[in-house]
Enzyme design. Structure first.
Site, PDB file in Angstrom:
ATOM      1  N   ASN A   8      -8.558  12.483   7.450  1.00 46.61           N
ATOM      2  CA  ASN A   8      -7.580  11.646   6.766  1.00 46.61           C
ATOM      3  C   ASN A   8      -7.838  11.813   5.269  1.00 46.61           C
ATOM      4  OD1 ASN A   8      -6.059   9.594   5.750  1.00 46.61           O
ATOM      5  ND2 ASN A   8      -6.746   8.064   7.228  1.00 46.61           N
ATOM      6  N   HIS A 179       2.279   4.439   9.220  1.00 47.85           N
ATOM      7  CA  HIS A 179       1.319   3.892  10.203  1.00 47.85           C
ATOM      8  C   HIS A 179       1.707   4.240  11.635  1.00 47.85           C
ATOM      9  CE1 HIS A 179       0.322   0.360   7.234  1.00 47.85           C
ATOM     10  NE2 HIS A 179      -0.514   1.361   7.064  1.00 47.85           N
ATOM     11  N   ARG A 240       0.915  -4.166  -2.534  1.00 43.62           N
ATOM     12  CA  ARG A 240       2.342  -3.801  -2.549  1.00 43.62           C
ATOM     13  C   ARG A 240       3.214  -5.032  -2.364  1.00 43.62           C
ATOM     14  NH1 ARG A 240       1.182   0.454   1.583  1.00 43.62           N
ATOM     15  NH2 ARG A 240       0.338   2.221   0.415  1.00 43.62           N
ATOM     16  N   MET A 284      -7.916  -9.748   1.673  1.00 43.34           N
ATOM     17  CA  MET A 284      -7.577 -10.986   2.373  1.00 43.34           C
ATOM     18  C   MET A 284      -8.747 -11.969   2.441  1.00 43.34           C
ATOM     19  SD  MET A 284      -5.448 -12.879   3.788  1.00 43.34           S
ATOM     20  CE  MET A 284      -3.920 -12.269   4.456  1.00 43.34           C
ATOM     21  N   GLU A 331      -7.228  -7.421  13.016  1.00 39.65           N
ATOM     22  CA  GLU A 331      -8.381  -7.406  13.928  1.00 39.65           C
ATOM     23  C   GLU A 331      -9.389  -8.501  13.619  1.00 39.65           C
ATOM     24  OE1 GLU A 331      -9.968  -3.363  13.880  1.00 39.65           O
ATOM     25  OE2 GLU A 331      -7.931  -2.595  14.086  1.00 39.65           O
ATOM     26  N   GLU A 381      -6.749   5.467  14.998  1.00 40.00           N
ATOM     27  CA  GLU A 381      -5.874   6.589  14.651  1.00 40.00           C
ATOM     28  C   GLU A 381      -6.589   7.919  14.871  1.00 40.00           C
ATOM     29  OE1 GLU A 381      -3.438   5.225  10.915  1.00 40.00           O
ATOM     30  OE2 GLU A 381      -5.222   3.981  11.129  1.00 40.00           O
TER      31      GLU A 381
HETATM   32  P1  ADP Z   1      -6.734  -0.077   4.922  1.00 44.25           P
HETATM   33  O1  ADP Z   1      -5.250  -0.238   4.912  1.00 44.25           O
HETATM   34  O2  ADP Z   1      -7.335   0.152   3.584  1.00 44.25           O
HETATM   35  O3  ADP Z   1      -7.247   0.845   6.013  1.00 44.25           O
HETATM   36  P2  ADP Z   1      -7.974  -2.151   6.508  1.00 44.25           P
HETATM   37  O4  ADP Z   1      -7.244  -1.939   7.781  1.00 44.25           O
HETATM   38  O5  ADP Z   1      -9.412  -1.783   6.466  1.00 44.25           O
HETATM   39  O6  ADP Z   1      -7.228  -1.538   5.285  1.00 44.25           O
HETATM   40  O7  ADP Z   1      -7.837  -3.713   6.149  1.00 44.25           O
HETATM   41  C1  ADP Z   1      -8.358  -4.255   4.993  1.00 44.25           C
HETATM   42  C2  ADP Z   1      -8.029  -5.738   4.971  1.00 44.25           C
HETATM   43  O8  ADP Z   1      -8.667  -6.383   6.089  1.00 44.25           O
HETATM   44  C3  ADP Z   1      -8.525  -6.451   3.719  1.00 44.25           C
HETATM   45  O9  ADP Z   1      -7.510  -7.281   3.212  1.00 44.25           O
HETATM   46  C4  ADP Z   1      -9.656  -7.291   4.259  1.00 44.25           C
HETATM   47  O10 ADP Z   1      -9.838  -8.492   3.521  1.00 44.25           O
HETATM   48  C5  ADP Z   1      -9.165  -7.615   5.648  1.00 44.25           C
HETATM   49  N1  ADP Z   1     -10.258  -8.156   6.447  1.00 44.25           N
HETATM   50  C6  ADP Z   1     -11.415  -7.567   6.815  1.00 44.25           C
HETATM   51  N2  ADP Z   1     -12.222  -8.457   7.441  1.00 44.25           N
HETATM   52  C7  ADP Z   1     -11.556  -9.633   7.464  1.00 44.25           C
HETATM   53  C8  ADP Z   1     -11.852 -10.948   7.963  1.00 44.25           C
HETATM   54  N3  ADP Z   1     -13.001 -11.198   8.551  1.00 44.25           N
HETATM   55  N4  ADP Z   1     -10.913 -11.909   7.794  1.00 44.25           N
HETATM   56  C9  ADP Z   1      -9.741 -11.659   7.190  1.00 44.25           C
HETATM   57  N5  ADP Z   1      -9.415 -10.453   6.700  1.00 44.25           N
HETATM   58  C10 ADP Z   1     -10.300  -9.464   6.828  1.00 44.25           C
END
Ligand code: ADP
Length: 394
Positions: A8, A179, A240, A284, A331, A381
C-alpha cells in the site's frame, strides 16, 4: 508454497505485508514513513513478535523498496527474492477501466499512470512502486487491486452527479468512491458470520477510519457509496470536510483572499473534518477525550453524518439486514458505535451494550431481538489483496 507481498504505497509512506500463500499466514509486515523527508522511519515486524526499527533518510520509493528487500534477507524472513512470486499493489483510482483487480502488463500500467488525474497524490506513487517491483523481482506476478473496483457496480442513477451530462461523456466526471477492498472484505465476512448467502442480504458497511466512507451493498454488490469523484465527499472525516455546498468555495476564497482553488480544496482535505471543527485534533480518541464544546459538537456532527448516510442507504435499498462497523473508529470506538445505532433504532436495530464493549474482533453487537444485525468486523485489505494475487496468478 509461495510468498505474496501486499503493498500500500502512498506519496510519502509505504505499508506492506508478506503472506505465505495459499494459507494466508502473515510472516512479516512493515511500514516506511516520511519517504522523501529526513529521518524516515522504517519498521518491520516478523517472527514471534520480533521487531526491527531504524531511522534513516529514505529519499525515494526505490530506496524504500530495496531497503525492505535487503532487510528481509538480513533478518532471514526470506532466503532470496525468488521466494516472492506475487506482489499485490493497492491502487487508489481505477476509473471506469478497472472493474476488478488486474494483472499488470504495460497497457495496465499506462492506464494506471493516466488515471493520475483522478488521484494525483496516489496513482503516480503506486505506478512508480510497480515499476520498481518489476525491476527488482522480475519473476513475481504484479497485480493491481483498486480502491474503486468494488464500486463499479453502482448504477448510473447513483454514480452520476446532476450536472450537464456532457461532463460525464467528455471527462468521466462521476462518483467513483473508495475503500472498495475494505467494504468488499467486511461485506463478505458479514454474510459468513450471519450464515447467509450474500446474494440475499442488504448490508450497509461503515468504514470509519481517518478517512471514512459508507457503502450500500445489495446482494453482494456496491450500489452506492458516500465518497465521490475523490475521497473528499461523504461523511465528516479526520481532516476532510465530507459533503458541502460547492458555492461555499468561491465565497470563502473571496473572504480569505485565496486565489488558487487548489488551496481551498487543500483546506477541505487537510484542515476540515474533526480537526477543523474541534480545533483540537483529527484523531477521534483526542476529540473524545476533550471537554471542549467544539470537540463535543465535532463528535455529534461525525455521528450525525454517518446516521444520515445509513438512513439514506436504507431508503436506496428499500431495507437493510445488517450494518457493519470497521476501520480504526469503527473497530475501536465503543461509544461512537453505540451513539450512532441508538439514534436510528426506528429502523429496527438495537445495540447490546455489553456485546458492544469490545475492540477489534469479529462480533455481532446487536441485541438478540434486533431486527437489523449490527456487526463489528476488523477490516483486512491486505489479505484481500493477497487473495486477488493468488486468484489471478493461477
Ligand atoms: P486510516 O484511515 O489512517 O487507516 P484508521 O483506520 O487507522 O485510519 O483509523 C484511525 C482513527 O481511529 C483515528 O481517528 C483514531 O482516533 C481512531 N481510533 C483508534 N482507536 C480508537 C479508540 N479506542 N476509540 C476511538 N477511536 C479510535
Amino acid at each position: 508454497m509461495s510468498k505474496t507481498i501486499a503493498i500500500n504505497a502512498g506519496s510519502s509512506s509505504l505499508k506492506w505485508q508478506l503472506f505465505e500463500m495459499p494459507q494466508e499466514e502473515v510472516i512479516a509486515s512493515g511500514i516506511v514513513e516520511r519517504i522523501g523527508l529526513n529521518d524516515s522511519i522504517f519498521t518491520i515486524k516478523y517472527g514471534e513478535g520480533e521487531k526491527f526499527n531504524e531511522t534513516l533518510d529514505i529519499n525515494d520509493h526505490e530506496f524504500a523498496v530495496s531497503r525492505i528487500f535487503e532487510k528481509m534477507i538480513e533478518l532471514n524472513i526470506i532466503g532470496s527474492f525468488d521466494e516472492i512470486t506475487g506482489a499485490g499493489h493497492r491502487v487508489v483510482a481505477g476509473g471506469e477501466d478497472f472493474k476488478e483487480s488486474a494483472l499488470i502488463d504495460d497497457e495496465a500500467l499506462a492506464k494506471i499512470e493516466a488515471l493520475a488525474e483522478f488521484a494525483p497524490l496516489h496513482n503516480p506513487a503506486e505506478a512508480k512502486v510497480i515499476r520498481i517491483f518489476q525491476k527488482l523481482v522480475p519473476g513475481a506476478v504484479n497485480v493491481a487491486v483498486f480502491d474503486t473496483s468494488f464500486h463499479t457496480t453502482m448504477p448510473a442513477v447513483n454514480y452520476l452527479y446532476s450536472i450537464p451530462m456532457e461532463y460525464y461523456d467528455k471527462y468521466q466526471a462521476r462518483k467513483y468512491g473508495a475503500h472498495g477492498t475494505s467494504h468488499r472484505y467486511v461485506a463478505d465476512r458479514a454474510a459468513d458470520m450471519l450464515g447467509k448467502d450474500i446474494k440475499d442480504l442488504k448490508i450497509i458497511t461503515c468504514h470509519l477510519g481517518n478517512g471514512a466512507s459508507i457503502t450500500a451493498v445489495d446482494g453482494g454488490k456496491s450500489i452506492d457509496t458516500s465518497m465521490g469523484f475523490t475521497p473528499l465527499a461523504g461523511v465528516t472525516m479526520g481532516t476532510r470536510a465530507g459533503d458541502i455546498d460547492a458555492s461555499l468555495l468561491p465565497y470563502l476564497m473571496e473572504k480569505e483572499g485565496l486565489t488558487d482553488i487548489k488551496d481551498m480544496v487543500d483546506i477541505l482535505n487537510k484542515k476540515s473534518g474533526l480537526l477543523g471543527l474541534s480545533g483540537i485534533s483529527s484523531d477521534m480518541r483526542e476529540v473524545e477525550e476533550s471537554d471542549s464544546e467544539n470537540a463535543k459538537l465535532a463528535l455529534e456532527i461525525f455521528n450525525n453524518r454517518v446516521q444520515k448516510y445509513i438512513g439514506s442507504y436504507i431508503a436506496a435499498m428499500n431495507g437493510v439486514d445488517a450494518i457493519v462497523f470497521t476501520a480504526g473508529i469503527g473497530e475501536n470506538g465503543v461509544e461512537v458505535r453505540e451513539e450512532i445505532i441508538n439514534g436510528i433504532t426506528w429502523f429496527g436495530c438495537e445495540v447490546d451494550k455489553e456485546k458492544n464493549n469490545v475492540r477489534g474482533k469479529e462480533v455481532v453487537i446487536s441485541t438478540d431481538d434486533s431486527k437489523v444485525k449490527v456487526l463489528l468486523i476488523p477490516t483486512d485489505e491486505e489479505v484481500m489483496i493477497a487473495r486477488d494475487v493468488e486468484a489471478l496468478k493461477n
